[in-house]
Structure formats: structure tokens, C-alpha cells
Write an enzyme that holds these catalytic residues in place. Structure first.
Site, PDB file in Angstrom:
ATOM      1  N   HIS A   6       1.559   4.788  -2.011  1.00  0.00           N
ATOM      2  CA  HIS A   6       0.807   5.685  -2.894  1.00  0.00           C
ATOM      3  C   HIS A   6       1.683   6.718  -3.597  1.00  0.00           C
ATOM      4  O   HIS A   6       2.739   7.107  -3.108  1.00  0.00           O
ATOM      5  CB  HIS A   6      -0.269   6.406  -2.090  1.00  0.00           C
ATOM      6  CG  HIS A   6      -1.171   5.471  -1.336  1.00  0.00           C
ATOM      7  ND1 HIS A   6      -1.869   4.455  -1.946  1.00  0.00           N
ATOM      8  CD2 HIS A   6      -1.480   5.397  -0.016  1.00  0.00           C
ATOM      9  CE1 HIS A   6      -2.580   3.813  -1.029  1.00  0.00           C
ATOM     10  NE2 HIS A   6      -2.358   4.350   0.138  1.00  0.00           N
TER      11      HIS A   6
ATOM     12  N   ASP B 259       1.506   2.176   3.813  1.00  0.00           N
ATOM     13  CA  ASP B 259       0.623   3.345   3.659  1.00  0.00           C
ATOM     14  C   ASP B 259       1.430   4.624   3.480  1.00  0.00           C
ATOM     15  O   ASP B 259       0.997   5.702   3.881  1.00  0.00           O
ATOM     16  CB  ASP B 259      -0.384   3.482   4.810  1.00  0.00           C
ATOM     17  CG  ASP B 259      -1.717   4.065   4.329  1.00  0.00           C
ATOM     18  OD1 ASP B 259      -1.812   4.446   3.140  1.00  0.00           O
ATOM     19  OD2 ASP B 259      -2.651   4.158   5.141  1.00  0.00           O
TER      20      ASP B 259
ATOM     21  N   HIS C 108      -9.387   0.048  -1.206  1.00  0.00           N
ATOM     22  CA  HIS C 108      -8.803   1.098  -0.354  1.00  0.00           C
ATOM     23  C   HIS C 108      -9.886   2.104   0.021  1.00  0.00           C
ATOM     24  O   HIS C 108     -10.794   2.348  -0.761  1.00  0.00           O
ATOM     25  CB  HIS C 108      -7.664   1.782  -1.125  1.00  0.00           C
ATOM     26  CG  HIS C 108      -6.908   2.789  -0.329  1.00  0.00           C
ATOM     27  ND1 HIS C 108      -7.348   4.086  -0.152  1.00  0.00           N
ATOM     28  CD2 HIS C 108      -5.736   2.682   0.342  1.00  0.00           C
ATOM     29  CE1 HIS C 108      -6.472   4.729   0.602  1.00  0.00           C
ATOM     30  NE2 HIS C 108      -5.487   3.911   0.916  1.00  0.00           N
TER      31      HIS C 108
ATOM     32  N   GLU D  14       0.863  -1.192   0.000  1.00  0.00           N
ATOM     33  CA  GLU D  14       0.000   0.000   0.000  1.00  0.00           C
ATOM     34  C   GLU D  14       0.889   1.228   0.000  1.00  0.00           C
ATOM     35  O   GLU D  14       1.208   1.795   1.056  1.00  0.00           O
ATOM     36  CB  GLU D  14      -0.988  -0.004   1.174  1.00  0.00           C
ATOM     37  CG  GLU D  14      -2.091   1.033   0.955  1.00  0.00           C
ATOM     38  CD  GLU D  14      -3.102   1.122   2.073  1.00  0.00           C
ATOM     39  OE1 GLU D  14      -3.577   0.075   2.562  1.00  0.00           O
ATOM     40  OE2 GLU D  14      -3.416   2.263   2.455  1.00  0.00           O
TER      41      GLU D  14
HETATM   42 MN    MN Z   1      -3.581   4.187   1.962  1.00  0.00          MN
END
Ligand code: MN
Length: 319
Positions: free
Chosen positions: A9, A282, A160, A7
Site C-alpha cells: 500500500h 501488507d 481488500h 498487497e
Molecule cells: Mn492491506
């Protein structure tokens, strides 16, 4: 130990505007810093990966991505362009990056076609979907074509969070509860349960979903789901597997993204088993260093640590 994050981004200057609705959730200086790091795909990110021992990031366009786009034709053009860009980044750094595609779910047929192109031609490993698309969820009958293609290609969809449609009554007047601290997790877990009770996994038994944030709370509630399903009015729904927990154990894979805490990891291990838990950070909303340190020190067996760090990702994504 090889470590792969799922995850992770990024955003492009062209698409940064879609994130405007998320800006008010964060403290302004945190949003500015996250935005800067989202736009820097291969600079500071690679240096930090080197520093903390993160070997590979599977990149995805930041929430809500092109799903915030109202016009279908624009969404299709944006998905094509950003997936091409992502494929270029991966081609330049094949040992460090892989990709989840963005899909123009505003047009289900086009989304299925783009998923196939992204996997078969661009070498991506699935797609990341940010919650609803203009109010449409993934159990919508029109989106079965996307599940059919994903199952056929053998790739997962990473579900997500994003801001919901409107504000649930219980949250009205409490904007501090909107976002990743609370509402995103409960809404994303609910979205997964829509897939279960909406029959997606009965239609496509080998469809695979990834949820971040240690499974958005679902590992904790399996017994209660089954016990109360046995007790509830089923409203005409029949589950081919019998109990809702069966779908959580079979079709769901989770990542550790944004949760650096042993109790929920141990719960997830006991509830789902070590073959269904993968690593994620994340980034850039969480620090890579905290995530890798947690993985290295979590009170789990070395065999499970290796599965979570890289073996499960290699198997699930064909890396
Ligand atoms: Mn995320």
C-alpha cells in the site's frame, strides 16, 4: 527466487485524510509510523525491498482510499489523479513496481471507464477495491458494468477490507474487535460470498477476485459451505456451478498478505491448489522481512514456492 508482492500500500498527501477512520484502530505510534511509510513510495520502501529480496511490489492506494469520498465527481477526479501518479511511479521503476488502479465506484459507468483507461493506457494489472463504497457492495446490479469490463480486460479485482457500514450488533461495545484483527476479515469473506450468491460469477464466469490474508478464512470452510448449502432454504437462488465451493476454487485467488503461519497456508494449498495462491506482504502494516522469511522457509515444495513467489503473479497479472 523472484518474489512479487501483491498487497503493498501507499498513500498521497492529497488522499491521506480518507484514512482517518482507520487511525483509531491502530496504536497511535503504529499509525504514525505506517502513515509515514505509506507516503514514502520509492525511498525507504525500495531499500527495504532490496534488503529482504522482494523484487516487485504491485502498489495499491491504502484503504479505504477514494471509496470514502461521498461526492462522485470528486471521486472520479481523485481516481484519475492517483492512477496517473501511480503510473508515473511505475514508469520510473518498471522492474520494481506495478499497479492496481483505484476506481470511483460511486459512479459505476465512470469506474468501468477508469478501469479500462488504467489497464489499456496506463498499463495497470487490475484494480483494488476496499470493501463497500458508501454502503454499496460489488454484487450490486449497478456494478455489473465493472465486472463486465474486468472480465473483458482479463484483470482481477483485489477485494481488500475497510471499516464496515455501522457496527454489527455482536461487536457493539467491543471496539477492539473492529479492524484487521477480526471484523475486517469476516466482513470481507462475507462480501465475497455476496458475489457468489448474488450471481456475479454466473454472469461473468471468468471474473477473477483476489483476497488477501490467506483468503480471509474461506479456504477453511469449503466443505461446510457445500454441505449446508445442500441443506438450506435457497431463497430462490440457483448456482450455475452447483456448490458454493466451486466459485471459491474457480474465481478466487488469494494472497499470503499479513499471514506468516504454516497451518493456514497448508490448508489453503489443500483447499484451493497452488495455482491460486500468490504472495503479498501488507506493507507497511506488516514487515516485509517477516513475509519474505516465511515464504522462504514455509514447509511446501519448491515448485509450489515458486508459483506463490512469482509464477502465479506473472500469469494472472501478465507481468
Ligand atoms: Mn492491506
Amino acid at each position: 527466487m523472484r518474489t512479487i508482492g501483491l498487497e503493498e500500500h501507499f498513500v498521497t498527501p492529497e488522499l491521506v485524510g480518507h484514512g482517518a477512520s482507520s487511525a483509531s484502530i491502530l496504536q497511535p505510534e503504529k499509525w504514525r509510523e505506517a502513515s509515514r511509510r505509506l507516503l514514502d513510495i520509492t525511498g525507504e520502501r525500495l531499500a527495504e525491498m532490496d534488503a529482504v529480496g522482494l523484487d516487485m511490489q504491485v502498489l495499491s492506494l491504502n484503504s479505504p482510499g477514494i471509496q470514502a469520498e461521498k461526492d462522485s465527481a470528486t471521486a472520479i477526479a481523485q481516481a484519475t489523479a492517483v492512477n496517473d501518479l501511480l503510473a508515473g511511479v511505475v514508469a520510473d521503476h518498471p522492474d520494481r513496481f506495478a499497479g492496481f488502479a483505484a476506481l470511483p465506484l460511486q459512479d459505476p459507468q465512470a469506474a468501468a471507464k477508469e478501469l479500462e483507461r488504467a489497464v489499456s493506457e496506463l498499463g495497470m494489472h487490475g484494480a483494488l477495491v476496499n470493501a463497500h463504497t458508501q454502503g454499496r457492495y460489488l454484487d450490486d446490479p449497478q456494478l455489473r458494468v465493472v465486472w463486465e469490463r474486468a472480465e473483458g480486460l482479463g484483470v482481477p479485482l483485489y477485494l481488500h477490507p475497510a471499516n464496515g457500514v455501522g457496527t454489527p450488533h455482536v461487536i457493539e461495545g467491543h471496539p477492539e474487535l473492529v479492524g484487521p484483527m477480526w471484523s475486517w476479515g469476516s466482513e470481507t469473506a462475507t462480501h465475497f460470498l455476496r458475489l457468489v450468491f448474488g450471481g456475479v460469477f454466473d454472469d461473468f464466469p471468468e471474473a477473477k477476485v483476489l483476497l488477501g490474508h490467506m483468503g480471509e478464512g474461506l479456504p477453511y470452510v469449503l466443505w461446510r459451505l457445500d454441505s449446508r448449502w445442500d441443506y438450506h432454504n435457497h431463497h430462490g437462488i440457483e448456482l450455475a456451478r452447483g456448490n458454493p465451493s466451486e466459485y471459491v476454487r474457480h474465481n478466487l485467488y488469494i494472497t499470503t498478505s499479513g499471514v506468516c503461519s504454516a497451518p493456514p497456508l497448508l490448508c489453503a494449498l489443500l483447499a484451493l491448489g497452488s495455482d491460486h495462491i500468490l504472495f503479498g506482504t501488507d506493507y507497511p502494516f506488516e514487515e516485509m522481512a517477516a513475509a519474505t522469511a516465511f515464504l522462504e522457509t514455509a514447509p511446501i515444495s519448491e515448485a509450489d514456492r515458486a508459483k506463490i513467489a512469482h509464477l502465479n503473479a506473472e500469469r494472472l497479472l501478465g507481468l
